[in-house]
Design a protein around this motif. Structure first.
Motif, PDB file in Angstrom:
ATOM      1  N   TYR A  37     -35.650  54.113  19.227  1.00 25.45           N
ATOM      2  CA  TYR A  37     -36.263  55.209  19.993  1.00 25.45           C
ATOM      3  C   TYR A  37     -37.765  54.992  20.131  1.00 25.45           C
ATOM      4  CZ  TYR A  37     -38.242  59.898  20.750  1.00 25.45           C
ATOM      5  OH  TYR A  37     -38.965  60.975  21.207  1.00 25.45           O
ATOM      6  N   ARG A  38     -38.266  55.183  21.349  1.00 21.35           N
ATOM      7  CA  ARG A  38     -39.689  55.092  21.623  1.00 21.35           C
ATOM      8  C   ARG A  38     -40.137  56.318  22.418  1.00 21.35           C
ATOM      9  NH1 ARG A  38     -38.828  51.887  18.423  1.00 21.35           N
ATOM     10  NH2 ARG A  38     -39.425  49.680  18.306  1.00 21.35           N
ATOM     11  N   CYS A  39     -41.254  56.897  21.980  1.00 22.70           N
ATOM     12  CA  CYS A  39     -41.831  58.047  22.694  1.00 22.70           C
ATOM     13  C   CYS A  39     -43.325  57.798  22.864  1.00 22.70           C
ATOM     14  CB  CYS A  39     -41.595  59.341  21.915  1.00 22.70           C
ATOM     15  SG  CYS A  39     -42.456  60.786  22.615  1.00 22.70           S
ATOM     16  N   GLY A  40     -43.818  58.010  24.063  1.00 27.60           N
ATOM     17  CA  GLY A  40     -45.249  57.882  24.334  1.00 27.60           C
ATOM     18  C   GLY A  40     -45.832  59.246  24.656  1.00 27.60           C
ATOM     19  N   VAL A 106     -39.000  58.392  26.571  1.00 28.14           N
ATOM     20  CA  VAL A 106     -39.469  59.773  26.463  1.00 28.14           C
ATOM     21  C   VAL A 106     -40.991  59.781  26.600  1.00 28.14           C
ATOM     22  CG1 VAL A 106     -39.638  61.810  24.990  1.00 28.14           C
ATOM     23  CG2 VAL A 106     -37.522  60.470  25.021  1.00 28.14           C
ATOM     24  N   ILE A 107     -41.470  60.389  27.674  1.00 29.46           N
ATOM     25  CA  ILE A 107     -42.911  60.462  27.956  1.00 29.46           C
ATOM     26  C   ILE A 107     -43.368  61.909  27.861  1.00 29.46           C
ATOM     27  CG2 ILE A 107     -44.654  60.230  29.771  1.00 29.46           C
ATOM     28  CD1 ILE A 107     -43.256  57.722  30.700  1.00 29.46           C
ATOM     29  N   GLN A 108     -44.437  62.131  27.088  1.00 32.36           N
ATOM     30  CA  GLN A 108     -45.033  63.455  26.944  1.00 32.36           C
ATOM     31  C   GLN A 108     -46.467  63.380  27.467  1.00 32.36           C
ATOM     32  OE1 GLN A 108     -42.624  65.611  25.658  1.00 32.36           O
ATOM     33  NE2 GLN A 108     -42.917  65.555  23.469  1.00 32.36           N
ATOM     34  N   ARG A 126     -42.770  53.723  34.190  1.00 32.23           N
ATOM     35  CA  ARG A 126     -42.625  53.278  32.794  1.00 32.23           C
ATOM     36  C   ARG A 126     -41.510  54.046  32.084  1.00 32.23           C
ATOM     37  NH1 ARG A 126     -43.535  49.080  33.285  1.00 32.23           N
ATOM     38  NH2 ARG A 126     -43.607  49.526  35.501  1.00 32.23           N
ATOM     39  N   ASN A 127     -40.970  55.067  32.732  1.00 35.07           N
ATOM     40  CA  ASN A 127     -40.002  55.963  32.103  1.00 35.07           C
ATOM     41  C   ASN A 127     -38.588  55.375  32.230  1.00 35.07           C
ATOM     42  OD1 ASN A 127     -38.610  59.237  32.745  1.00 35.07           O
ATOM     43  ND2 ASN A 127     -39.134  58.344  30.781  1.00 35.07           N
ATOM     44  N   ARG A 128     -38.291  54.472  31.315  1.00 34.47           N
ATOM     45  CA  ARG A 128     -36.981  53.843  31.309  1.00 34.47           C
ATOM     46  C   ARG A 128     -36.673  53.363  29.897  1.00 34.47           C
ATOM     47  NH1 ARG A 128     -40.054  49.528  34.447  1.00 34.47           N
ATOM     48  NH2 ARG A 128     -40.388  47.819  32.959  1.00 34.47           N
ATOM     49  N   GLY A 129     -35.408  53.069  29.649  1.00 35.54           N
ATOM     50  CA  GLY A 129     -34.994  52.598  28.337  1.00 35.54           C
ATOM     51  C   GLY A 129     -33.513  52.272  28.335  1.00 35.54           C
TER      52      GLY A 129
END
Length: 469
Positions: A37-40, A106-108, A126-129
């Motif tokens: 999991y990656r969140c920016g 996940v972008i915040q 950039r919102n992909r995974g």
């Protein structure tokens, strides 16, 4: 509602105190137990992430409880599963290229109103995974800023009343769909509606959820004077911060009136002083040759009496100068003002900023120098100095150079048009905000600080106008 929404894009905002920062960190934690999991978490300017009471401080209060291990230099957290949450400071549109190639499911986006439209939609790329069970979602958190971020008010138009500017309660959380065609957003009530009209496009779901201070009963219980601090703001700030008004704008003549500024012959010796520079890059000769009317370089020296807290406009440099002459002008002025006078220089940001900052730091060695990046709209940044002027707390030296131009530009602000400038307003606002130690707009933390002053017996109007860091 925010955490449960199935929309790919959710904008959460409106009034101050609704728990937007807490909600963003809570949302970031949601998939912390999933490997990969990656969140920016994005905000404009890295220093704003790490300032006292900022998102990094907030994350340190929350993330360790869930096993997070911090990396201070990278502003990232790693969890037992290997999941990573990273806080990112963007330096304007030029910094977007550094995000090429990244995959962030996940972008915040914190303080979305400070971003440009281009920056917001670029983050979609950039919102992909590819991690099973992790959706690709974007969450934005904002206050309205009709002057500084009209694109955001336009994007959310369906969710707020065009007559009042207030969010429509029954539409809060309602999902709509959109596609972009040549830069224009086309909306539909359902995905199927847009697929039928544009079979080659991929519609995106989006909603807006209204945030109010009443949504945060813990804040109101622990800090009951918070609401009073909001209610005692200038009309512009009160409508934005308390009521979440997406329409309100400042009107020329309502922010400044020369009758509000007492003229004086002398200024107090016992004062804290700052020289605030708003720079331009075109000299008078070049402007005349091109037949244009570009901005001016303006440096205002403002002092605050340490006993009465009244402010005094002591000097103003205003003109069009060649860039090489501006550096010498700032150096000469700093020596004339003395080492006890702070020097603040406003920059637009960009890839060249660090180089220019280094140049000025070298040039002004020994002086108290800092660089300011304005992110709020001009009207919001001017609200603080406007409210103090209305209270007759800002005096002007009678011998001030360009005195008539000083008052004329203030009174016409924020009207726009040919031969209308706001360099003086920017420099005065910046100088006042520096002396008042504000962030050019009261943050939730600053409003809470004012609320504590009110609880201690300080008059509300005074407490609300003197923000402390």
């Amino acid at each position: 509602m925010l955490l449960r929404s199935p929309a790919r894009v959710v904008i959460y905002g409106g009034g101050a105190g609704g728990g937007k920062s807490y909600a963003s960190l809570l949302q970031a934690l949601r998939w912390r137990q999933t490997p990969g999991y990656r969140c920016g978490v994005f905000r404009l300017d890295r220093p704003r992430l790490t300032q006292e009471g900022g998102l990094w401080d907030e994350s340190k209060l929350m993330f360790p409880w869930f096993g997070g291990e911090p990396n201070q230099s990278a502003l990232s957290w790693t969890f037992p599963s290997g999941a990573v949450i990273k806080l990112n400071g963007l330096q304007g549109e030029r910094s977007l290229a550094g995000k090429d190639g990244g995959q962030i499911p996940v972008i915040q986006i914190d303080e979305l109103q400070e971003f440009t439209r281009k920056m917001f939609f670029y983050l979609f790329t950039r919102n992909r995974g590819q991690v099973p069970g992790i959706p690709t979602i974007i969450r934005g958190y904002c206050n309205p800023d009709p002057d500084g971020a009209p694109w955001l008010s336009e994007l959310l138009q369906w969710w707020w009343d065009p007559e009042t500017g207030y969010a429509i309660p029954e539409r809060s959380g309602v999902i709509r769909w959109f596609v972009q065609m040549e830069g224009k957003i086309i909306w539909g009530a359902s995905r199927g509606e847009l697929v039928e009209r544009f079979p080659n496009e991929q519609p995106i779901s989006m909603t807006f959820i209204k945030s109010r201070v009443e949504d945060n009963p813990i804040l109101l219980r622990n800090n009951p004077a918070y609401l009073a601090a909001l209610m005692n703001q200038d009309t512009l700030i009160r409508e934005i911060k308390l009521h979440g008004n997406f329409k309100i704008r400042a009107i020329s003549g309502t922010l400044f009136n020369r009758a509000w500024f007492p003229l004086v012959d002398e200024t107090p010796i016992d004062s804290t002083r700052v020289r605030y520079w708003d720079l331009a890059a075109v000299d008078e000769t070049e402007a005349e040759q091109k037949g244009t009317d570009p901005d001016y370089t303006c440096g205002i020296k403002l002092g605050r009496c340490n006993t009465t807290l009244q402010e005094f406009v002591e000097d103003m440099i205003h003109g069009r100068f060649h860039p090489r002459d501006v550096r010498q002008l700032i150096l000469n002025t700093a020596h004339a003002d003395g080492y006890e006078t702070r020097v603040r220089i406003e920059f637009e940001g960009g890839s060249h900023t660090k180089y220019v900052e280094h140049e000025f730091l070298t040039l002004l060695e020994g002086f108290d120098v800092e660089f300011v990046r304005a992110t709020k709209s001009k009207s919001i940044r001017a609200a603080g100095v406007s409210s103090q002027a209305k209270a007759r707390n800002i005096c002007v030296k009678r011998s001030l150079p360009h005195l008539e131009r000083f008052f004329s530009e203030l009174e016409i602000f924020p009207r726009k048009g040919r031969n209308i400038h706001d360099d003086i307003v920017d420099a005065l606002s910046g100088a006042h905000n520096e002396l008042a130690m504000t962030d050019r707009e009261p943050t939730d933390e600053e409003i809470q600080a004012a609320a504590r002053l009110i609880q201690a017996g300080i008059p509300a109007k005074f407490a609300a106008g003197r923000w402390g860091r």
